[in-house]
Design a protein around this motif. Structure first.
Motif, PDB file in Angstrom:
ATOM      1  N   ARG A  76       0.845  -1.202   0.000  1.00 46.34           N
ATOM      2  CA  ARG A  76       0.000   0.000   0.000  1.00 46.34           C
ATOM      3  C   ARG A  76       0.878   1.248   0.000  1.00 46.34           C
ATOM      4  O   ARG A  76       0.619   2.198  -0.717  1.00 46.34           O
ATOM      5  CB  ARG A  76      -0.906  -0.033   1.245  1.00 46.34           C
ATOM      6  CG  ARG A  76      -1.834   1.137   1.338  1.00 46.34           C
ATOM      7  CD  ARG A  76      -2.898   0.914   2.363  1.00 46.34           C
ATOM      8  NE  ARG A  76      -3.724  -0.242   2.021  1.00 46.34           N
ATOM      9  CZ  ARG A  76      -4.772  -0.655   2.728  1.00 46.34           C
ATOM     10  NH1 ARG A  76      -5.097  -0.007   3.825  1.00 46.34           N
ATOM     11  NH2 ARG A  76      -5.483  -1.688   2.371  1.00 46.34           N
ATOM     12  N   ARG A 124       2.233   1.716  -3.376  1.00 47.85           N
ATOM     13  CA  ARG A 124       1.189   2.210  -4.298  1.00 47.85           C
ATOM     14  C   ARG A 124       0.944   3.695  -4.078  1.00 47.85           C
ATOM     15  O   ARG A 124       0.743   4.449  -5.026  1.00 47.85           O
ATOM     16  CB  ARG A 124      -0.105   1.429  -4.086  1.00 47.85           C
ATOM     17  CG  ARG A 124      -0.096   0.080  -4.759  1.00 47.85           C
ATOM     18  CD  ARG A 124      -1.458  -0.565  -4.677  1.00 47.85           C
ATOM     19  NE  ARG A 124      -1.310  -1.991  -4.649  1.00 47.85           N
ATOM     20  CZ  ARG A 124      -1.659  -2.785  -3.652  1.00 47.85           C
ATOM     21  NH1 ARG A 124      -2.218  -2.261  -2.571  1.00 47.85           N
ATOM     22  NH2 ARG A 124      -1.477  -4.076  -3.710  1.00 47.85           N
ATOM     23  N   HIS A 125       0.962   4.099  -2.810  1.00 43.04           N
ATOM     24  CA  HIS A 125       0.783   5.524  -2.509  1.00 43.04           C
ATOM     25  C   HIS A 125       1.903   6.340  -3.149  1.00 43.04           C
ATOM     26  O   HIS A 125       1.662   7.419  -3.698  1.00 43.04           O
ATOM     27  CB  HIS A 125       0.767   5.763  -0.994  1.00 43.04           C
ATOM     28  CG  HIS A 125      -0.577   5.509  -0.386  1.00 43.04           C
ATOM     29  ND1 HIS A 125      -0.747   5.119   0.916  1.00 43.04           N
ATOM     30  CD2 HIS A 125      -1.825   5.596  -0.898  1.00 43.04           C
ATOM     31  CE1 HIS A 125      -2.044   4.982   1.169  1.00 43.04           C
ATOM     32  NE2 HIS A 125      -2.715   5.258   0.079  1.00 43.04           N
ATOM     33  N   ALA A 151      -7.412   5.389  -4.636  1.00 43.80           N
ATOM     34  CA  ALA A 151      -5.978   5.723  -4.542  1.00 43.80           C
ATOM     35  C   ALA A 151      -5.637   6.059  -3.101  1.00 43.80           C
ATOM     36  O   ALA A 151      -4.569   5.684  -2.595  1.00 43.80           O
ATOM     37  CB  ALA A 151      -5.651   6.900  -5.445  1.00 43.80           C
ATOM     38  N   ASP A 180      -4.770  -1.881  -5.301  1.00 39.65           N
ATOM     39  CA  ASP A 180      -3.991  -2.125  -6.520  1.00 39.65           C
ATOM     40  C   ASP A 180      -4.825  -1.713  -7.734  1.00 39.65           C
ATOM     41  O   ASP A 180      -6.065  -1.658  -7.670  1.00 39.65           O
ATOM     42  CB  ASP A 180      -3.577  -3.587  -6.615  1.00 39.65           C
ATOM     43  CG  ASP A 180      -4.757  -4.505  -6.799  1.00 39.65           C
ATOM     44  OD1 ASP A 180      -5.076  -4.852  -7.935  1.00 39.65           O
ATOM     45  OD2 ASP A 180      -5.384  -4.859  -5.775  1.00 39.65           O
ATOM     46  N   ALA A 181      -4.151  -1.434  -8.830  1.00 40.85           N
ATOM     47  CA  ALA A 181      -4.802  -0.819 -10.004  1.00 40.85           C
ATOM     48  C   ALA A 181      -5.951  -1.667 -10.533  1.00 40.85           C
ATOM     49  O   ALA A 181      -7.026  -1.137 -10.853  1.00 40.85           O
ATOM     50  CB  ALA A 181      -3.762  -0.598 -11.091  1.00 40.85           C
ATOM     51  N   GLY A 205      -5.229   3.019  -1.284  1.00 40.48           N
ATOM     52  CA  GLY A 205      -4.018   2.280  -1.687  1.00 40.48           C
ATOM     53  C   GLY A 205      -4.327   0.943  -2.322  1.00 40.48           C
ATOM     54  O   GLY A 205      -3.543  -0.003  -2.199  1.00 40.48           O
TER      55      GLY A 205
END
Lengths: 302, 223
Positions: free
Chosen positions: A3, A6-7, B105, B110-111, B108
């Motif tokens: 996470r 990703r941030h 987003a 995943d896409a 967090g």
């Protein structure tokens, strides 16, 4: 951990989009910072490239001891021997040049020959030319020896033939200090430019920041893209500065080569070593991020 | 789920916008907040979402006392509350899908999961096929639905809407209300501020009526 990554990826994407979105002003900021970085880079290049030149020039500094008129040969040889005994570690060679030999050498030059013809007697003194060994601090050693020898009986006056080396050393020290001050000024420019860029971006991104907070974004989440903007600006400016400095060295070296050739010297400017360049680049990136952090904290309080 | 205990709200030293408000809702409840303009409906919703602090009293949302949360912990509560304000707060420089992806987003995700959930949310509000549109290309009703999609995509436990049908024609308003009803039916606590009496009568749910800062609890007709 994923996470967190990703941030960061999201923040990087947002930062790149913002830089692209304000393409022209981003480019102008990067160019301003890069041009400011080029100056100390070239200065550092000149200083670092001058070090080997200094050693090359100062390889054999010489002290010329003008002996008291009328000193007999035995006393001259005693003086020569004393130098050898007391300063053997510093002295490479001691040569006695009698007044007559000096006069003959000067007479060989047609420009001087007529002048000496007009004189009733040889005005030149006997001299001892002392060549020092090559060391890291030739001028300091020469100074110490001068201080000691000038009170010796039989020595009338001492001249440091490499005095100009000392002046060059002083000049380089001055340049080094100037460069440090200039680097400080560049750091302030980097801070101010990024601070202002992020301030403007924070103002134009107010809605986005407000919406992000509405949907539960933490302050680090809001700030992160701005930090990336600052760091990316620093990175791009550093890379551009290296490129510009590298390009600037080409015509500079061409001119320098013509100049130094007349002195029979080799002096080529080159960029500081990669490790130094990377350190300077990392510092610029860090400064960009710090400036962005200061600015975003100040300008997103709404 | 939501509990107000002796809550007062005023700005500065001005008059109380809300005075001694007491009510509580159960999980999965559908609640209207009614009253004339300027009565304090929006203020109440902002207090629930933690956008404004109460001047006095205690507000509990999802077992958290809001006035005890700080700037670091409040965002985590906001993630459990889907908020649709009068002004949609859409990002007009991002495409429709990117507006919906924003809360994911923040979470967090995943896409791949984020895209799937964003498309599902858009499907729910009837915006399927408009992912690549710019918000400006949408009608007023569609923009409102986009704001709803953004509010629900994070799967909040509470959905709050402030006058969501105020600027819409009757058909669009009903369509949006149906969307809220559908979410409520899957257990999402729903609070809607409105002064549209016919609309509230049509859905006949519990209503908190606010007038001059004071609340009257009007029970709805069980559905």
């Amino acid at each position: 951990m994923r996470r967190w990554l990703r941030h960061h990826r999201y923040a990087l994407q947002v930062a790149l989009r913002r830089l692209r979105g304000h393409g022209l002003s981003s480019l102008a900021n990067i160019l301003v910072i890069a041009l400011m970085l080029v100056v100390p880079l070239l200065g550092a290049a000149a200083l670092q490239s001058a070090q080997p030149l200094m050693r090359q020039l100062a390889v054999n500094p010489e002290l010329t001891l003008f002996l008291t008129p009328g000193l007999d040969t035995a006393a001259q040889q005693a003086l020569q021997a004393r130098i050898r005994t007391e300063a053997d570690e510093q002295v490479a060679q001691v040569r006695l040049i009698p007044a007559a030999q000096a006069m003959d050498e000067l007479r060989a030059d047609p420009a001087w020959a007529q002048a000496f013809d007009a004189l009733p007697a040889n005005p030149l003194p006997d001299t001892l030319v002392v060549t020092l060994k090559d060391t890291d601090a030739p001028t300091r050693i020469a100074d110490t020896l001068m201080q000691a020898w000038q009170h010796w009986p039989g020595v009338d006056r001492i001249q440091l033939d490499s005095d100009w080396v000392r002046r060059l050393e002083s000049l380089l020290a001055l340049l080094r200090t100037g460069l440090t001050l200039l680097a400080g000024a560049v750091l302030i420019v980097v801070l101010a430019t990024v601070f202002n860029t992020v301030r403007l971006q924070a103002l134009t991104q107010r809605e986005e920041i407000a919406v992000a907070r509405l949907v539960g974004a933490t302050e680090p989440f809001v700030r992160r893209p701005f930090l990336y903007v600052g760091a990316l600006t620093g990175l791009a400016a550093s890379l551009l500065a290296w490129l510009l400095a590298g390009l600037a060295l080409i015509p500079l070296n061409r001119m320098l080569e013509r100049f130094t050739h007349t002195y029979d010297l080799e002096w080529v400017l080159h960029l500081p070593p990669p490790a130094d360049l990377l350190s300077a680049g990392a510092l610029t990136v860090l400064l960009g991020a710090v400036a962005a952090r200061l600015s975003v904290t100040r300008h997103t309080r709404f | 789920m939501i509990e107000f205990q002796h809550v007062f709200k005023s700005y500065g030293r001005g008059r109380n916008i809300l005075a001694d408000v007491n009510f509580s809702t159960e999980a999965g409840e559908f609640l209207f907040i009614s009253g004339p303009s300027g009565a304090g409906k929006s203020t109440l919703l902002k207090l629930v979402a933690g956008l404004e602090p109460a001047s006095r009293g205690a507000i509990t949302v999802n077992h958290h006392r809001i006035n005890r949360l700080n700037a670091r912990t409040l965002p985590y509560l906001r993630r459990t509350v889907g908020l649709i304000l009068q002004h949609t707060h859409l990002l007009f420089d991002r495409r429709v899908i990117d507006n919906v992806l924003l809360p994911l987003a923040v979470l967090g995700l995943d896409a791949r999961t984020a895209i799937t959930r964003a498309r599902a949310a858009m499907d729910k509000v009837g915006l399927r096929g408009k992912e690549d549109y710019w918000p400006i290309e949408l009608s007023g009703g569609e923009q409102q639905r986009l704001a709803i999609a953004r509010a629900i995509v994070g799967r909040p436990a509470i959905l709050i809407a402030d006058e969501p049908t105020a600027n819409l024609d009757a058909a669009s308003a009903l369509r949006i209300m149906d969307v809220f009803r559908d979410f409520n039916q899957v257990g999402v606590t729903t609070l809607i501020a409105s002064h549209d009496a016919p609309l509230m009568a049509r859905y006949a749910r519990r209503t908190l009526h606010v007038e001059a800062g004071r609340f009257t609890d009007l029970p709805g007709v069980p559905t």
